[in-house]
Design a protein around this motif. Structure first.
Motif, PDB file in Angstrom:
ATOM      1  N   ILE A   1       0.852  -1.183   0.000  1.00 52.86           N
ATOM      2  CA  ILE A   1       0.000   0.000   0.000  1.00 52.86           C
ATOM      3  C   ILE A   1       0.889   1.235   0.000  1.00 52.86           C
ATOM      4  N   ILE A   2       0.562   2.165  -0.910  1.00 55.81           N
ATOM      5  CA  ILE A   2       1.316   3.407  -1.031  1.00 55.81           C
ATOM      6  C   ILE A   2       0.322   4.559  -1.003  1.00 55.81           C
ATOM      7  N   ARG A   3       0.557   5.529  -0.118  1.00 50.85           N
ATOM      8  CA  ARG A   3      -0.314   6.687  -0.025  1.00 50.85           C
ATOM      9  C   ARG A   3       0.520   7.952  -0.178  1.00 50.85           C
ATOM     10  N   THR A   4       0.026   8.873  -1.007  1.00 54.95           N
ATOM     11  CA  THR A   4       0.729  10.117  -1.257  1.00 54.95           C
ATOM     12  C   THR A   4      -0.191  11.292  -0.956  1.00 54.95           C
ATOM     13  N   ASP A   5       0.278  12.218  -0.104  1.00 52.72           N
ATOM     14  CA  ASP A   5      -0.421  13.466   0.179  1.00 52.72           C
ATOM     15  C   ASP A   5       0.446  14.608  -0.317  1.00 52.72           C
ATOM     16  N   GLN A   6      -0.147  15.488  -1.121  1.00 50.19           N
ATOM     17  CA  GLN A   6       0.638  16.570  -1.718  1.00 50.19           C
ATOM     18  C   GLN A   6      -0.191  17.848  -1.789  1.00 50.19           C
ATOM     19  N   GLN A   7       0.424  18.948  -1.431  1.00 52.73           N
ATOM     20  CA  GLN A   7      -0.205  20.249  -1.615  1.00 52.73           C
ATOM     21  C   GLN A   7       0.841  21.248  -2.062  1.00 52.73           C
ATOM     22  N   TYR A   8       0.426  22.191  -2.920  1.00 49.01           N
ATOM     23  CA  TYR A   8       1.374  23.183  -3.402  1.00 49.01           C
ATOM     24  C   TYR A   8       0.645  24.450  -3.814  1.00 49.01           C
ATOM     25  N   ALA A   9       1.427  25.536  -3.871  1.00 51.13           N
ATOM     26  CA  ALA A   9       0.924  26.822  -4.316  1.00 51.13           C
ATOM     27  C   ALA A   9       1.848  27.352  -5.410  1.00 51.13           C
ATOM     28  N   VAL A  10       1.249  27.908  -6.503  1.00 47.59           N
ATOM     29  CA  VAL A  10       2.014  28.383  -7.657  1.00 47.59           C
ATOM     30  C   VAL A  10       1.606  29.814  -7.981  1.00 47.59           C
ATOM     31  N   LEU A  11       2.598  30.659  -8.266  1.00 55.64           N
ATOM     32  CA  LEU A  11       2.326  32.014  -8.708  1.00 55.64           C
ATOM     33  C   LEU A  11       3.462  32.459  -9.624  1.00 55.64           C
ATOM     34  N   ASN A  12       3.106  32.689 -10.895  1.00 57.18           N
ATOM     35  CA  ASN A  12       4.060  33.175 -11.902  1.00 57.18           C
ATOM     36  C   ASN A  12       5.305  32.294 -11.999  1.00 57.18           C
ATOM     37  N   GLY A  13       5.096  30.995 -11.932  1.00 59.19           N
ATOM     38  CA  GLY A  13       6.200  30.040 -12.073  1.00 59.19           C
ATOM     39  C   GLY A  13       6.937  29.726 -10.782  1.00 59.19           C
ATOM     40  N   ASN A  14       6.751  30.521  -9.741  1.00 62.31           N
ATOM     41  CA  ASN A  14       7.338  30.230  -8.433  1.00 62.31           C
ATOM     42  C   ASN A  14       6.370  29.348  -7.645  1.00 62.31           C
ATOM     43  N   TYR A  15       6.919  28.429  -6.872  1.00 60.28           N
ATOM     44  CA  TYR A  15       6.015  27.536  -6.146  1.00 60.28           C
ATOM     45  C   TYR A  15       6.608  27.082  -4.818  1.00 60.28           C
ATOM     46  N   ALA A  16       5.693  26.652  -3.940  1.00 62.02           N
ATOM     47  CA  ALA A  16       6.046  26.010  -2.663  1.00 62.02           C
ATOM     48  C   ALA A  16       5.252  24.714  -2.585  1.00 62.02           C
ATOM     49  N   LEU A  17       5.937  23.638  -2.178  1.00 65.88           N
ATOM     50  CA  LEU A  17       5.325  22.308  -2.215  1.00 65.88           C
ATOM     51  C   LEU A  17       5.635  21.528  -0.952  1.00 65.88           C
ATOM     52  N   LEU A  18       4.641  20.762  -0.513  1.00 73.12           N
ATOM     53  CA  LEU A  18       4.805  19.834   0.608  1.00 73.12           C
ATOM     54  C   LEU A  18       4.214  18.500   0.199  1.00 73.12           C
ATOM     55  N   GLN A  19       5.028  17.435   0.308  1.00 72.23           N
ATOM     56  CA  GLN A  19       4.553  16.098  -0.060  1.00 72.23           C
ATOM     57  C   GLN A  19       4.990  15.081   0.987  1.00 72.23           C
ATOM     58  N   GLN A  20       4.057  14.206   1.345  1.00 72.66           N
ATOM     59  CA  GLN A  20       4.349  13.076   2.222  1.00 72.66           C
ATOM     60  C   GLN A  20       3.942  11.794   1.509  1.00 72.66           C
ATOM     61  N   LYS A  21       4.848  10.826   1.557  1.00 68.15           N
ATOM     62  CA  LYS A  21       4.597   9.559   0.875  1.00 68.15           C
ATOM     63  C   LYS A  21       4.798   8.417   1.865  1.00 68.15           C
ATOM     64  N   TYR A  22       3.775   7.586   2.010  1.00 73.24           N
ATOM     65  CA  TYR A  22       3.794   6.461   2.939  1.00 73.24           C
ATOM     66  C   TYR A  22       3.836   5.168   2.129  1.00 73.24           C
ATOM     67  N   THR A  23       4.777   4.285   2.452  1.00 73.18           N
ATOM     68  CA  THR A  23       4.885   2.999   1.760  1.00 73.18           C
ATOM     69  C   THR A  23       5.020   1.883   2.775  1.00 73.18           C
ATOM     70  N   THR A  24       4.185   0.882   2.679  1.00 77.27           N
ATOM     71  CA  THR A  24       4.312  -0.324   3.500  1.00 77.27           C
ATOM     72  C   THR A  24       4.174  -1.526   2.585  1.00 77.27           C
ATOM     73  N   MET A  25       4.994  -2.541   2.835  1.00 75.70           N
ATOM     74  CA  MET A  25       4.998  -3.725   1.974  1.00 75.70           C
ATOM     75  C   MET A  25       5.412  -4.943   2.791  1.00 75.70           C
ATOM     76  N   ALA A  26       4.755  -6.067   2.496  1.00 72.06           N
ATOM     77  CA  ALA A  26       5.114  -7.337   3.130  1.00 72.06           C
ATOM     78  C   ALA A  26       5.078  -8.435   2.081  1.00 72.06           C
TER      79      ALA A  26
END
Length: 423
Positions: free
Chosen positions: A142-167
């Motif tokens: 199972i892989i879960r990705t949470d991402q949010q970002y803001a863009v203005l005139n080509g400049n951006y700020a981004l926050l991403q969290q990615k969770y991975t579990t495998m058996a």
């Protein structure tokens, strides 16, 4: 004898064809990393240093693990501690540095953080969440990705969290990856935090925690990593930074420990890479080269007497003459030179006599041979003999001050001083 690679089968490999057939790119990436690790352990990839070797293979090579274990249990083998000499330090330091630089954690802390691709053609904000699951007879992922970002005139700020579990049937893996990224024009500032753990049925285990900072390609960070292979566990903590310091939480001006890894200009003075300590208490230390402004030493023990150390002896009570022409030893000393060099000798004393006319004399002997002396027919004279000679390495030279004199006459306050110039 059969070569180990052809004889050793290792852990069953994952088929590359089957990997290429996996549609989900995230699942395929995780499985590919596992397959790459197995190839290294099987000796089919890499330099072979991480290949699995069985006890049977070691025995063929002449290493009997069972026998060695029994020997250790019985207290066999040398237990004498190794003594590190100052001359050994540079070579040992190079080996330690190579070991750190070749470690997986060091390499990971130096790698640039990859920019996450987002659409910067439109101004605005976006929140993205994705969840992928796959369960089969061989694996549960199972892989879960949470991402949010803001863009203005080509400049951006981004926050991403990615969770991975495998058996799987032979392994388990978990990872939490957090990325913070900002970009303005060509300038980027990136932070990445990774927490991951892995365990396999064959005894491989790994736990890792790292934080990296990437400022326009200047990567720094720190990490803690423990690895285990068949019960042998090694933990490593590494900091990659231009400078590292420890300061007091109660006193904002107290910074007693600073490490510089690159040269630095401080008020016009270049500070070279090194460890800078305001005050240190060291129970035991090995130093190759030392530059000391002021030293207070209780006891100085120097191997091989390899510095200029004076030798002194005296006879303050005095020696009486027993007749002119009869030589009497007044004071002697031995000079040992572990390194070849010049030896300077100085002998002094005061000759006294009663009333009347008296003849006296003194002389300086080096290994029984006279090198300096004089005779007098007066009294109350100060004796001073000086002489220098060259001594070979490993030699011991005996220096003696002798006296002759009519009775009554005597020599008192006699002193003999020698110093070897070994540098």
């Amino acid at each position: 004898m059969t070569a180990p690679n052809s004889r050793h089968q290792g852990v069953p490999a994952i088929s590359q064809t089957a990997l290429n057939a996996v549609a989900d790119p995230n699942v395929r990436k995780v499985l590919q990393d596992m397959a790459t690790g197995m190839n290294v352990r099987n000796g089919t990839a890499g330099d072979g240093n991480q290949q699995f070797i069985t006890r049977a293979e070691l025995k063929i090579a002449g290493i009997d693990i069972a026998s060695a274990t029994e020997t250790l249990k019985k207290g066999g083998g040398s237990t004498a501690p190794q003594v590190l000499k100052p001359g050994d330090v540079p070579g040992l330091l190079n080996k330690i540095q190579d070991d750190i630089r070749n470690s997986l954690l060091w390499k990971e802390l130096g790698e640039r953080i990859e920019l996450i691709k987002i659409d910067v053609s439109k101004n605005g904000v976006n929140f993205f969440q994705e969840r992928q699951e796959r369960v089969s007879a061989d694996a549960a992922i199972i892989i879960r990705t949470d991402q949010q970002y803001a863009v203005l005139n080509g400049n951006y700020a981004l926050l991403q969290q990615k969770y991975t579990t495998m058996a799987t049937d032979i392994s388990a893996y978990a990872q939490l990856l957090t990325d913070l990224q900002v970009k303005v024009g060509q300038n980027t500032a990136l932070i990445q935090q990774e927490t991951s753990a892995r365990a396999t049925a064959d005894g491989q285990m790994m736990a890792k925690y790292t934080i990296k900072v990437d400022l326009n390609g200047h990567v720094s960070g720190f990490g803690l990593m423990s690895e285990a292979n068949n019960g042998a566990t090694v933990s490593t903590f590494i900091v990659r930074a231009d400078r590292f310091a420890i300061g007091s939480p109660n006193n904002g001006t107290a910074v007693p420990f600073v490490v510089y890894t690159t040269p630095r200009n401080l008020n016009g003075q270049i500070v070279q890479p090194g460890v800078y300590i305001e005050s240190a208490v060291i129970a035991d230390g090995t130093i190759t080269t030392a530059k000391i402004g002021l030293a207070q030493v209780d006891t100085l023990l120097i191997a091989g007497n390899a510095v200029t150390v004076p030798v002194f002896n005296s006879s303050p009570s005095g020696v009486a003459g027993v007749g002119f022409g009869t030589w009497i030893n007044v004071v002697s000393l031995n000079v040992t030179m572990n390194y070849a060099g010049w030896v300077y000798v100085h002998a002094t004393g005061i000759i006294t006599y009663g009333s009347g006319f008296r003849k006296t004399g003194t002389r300086l002997l080096v290994n029984g041979g006279s090198v300096a002396g004089y005779e007098v027919d007066t009294g109350y004279i100060t004796v001073s003999h000086a002489y220098a000679f060259y001594a070979g390495a490993g030699t011991t030279t005996t220096v003696t001050l002798q006296f002759e004199g009519d009775s009554p006459s005597a020599i008192g306050n006699a002193m003999l001083y020698a110093i070897g110039a070994k540098r």
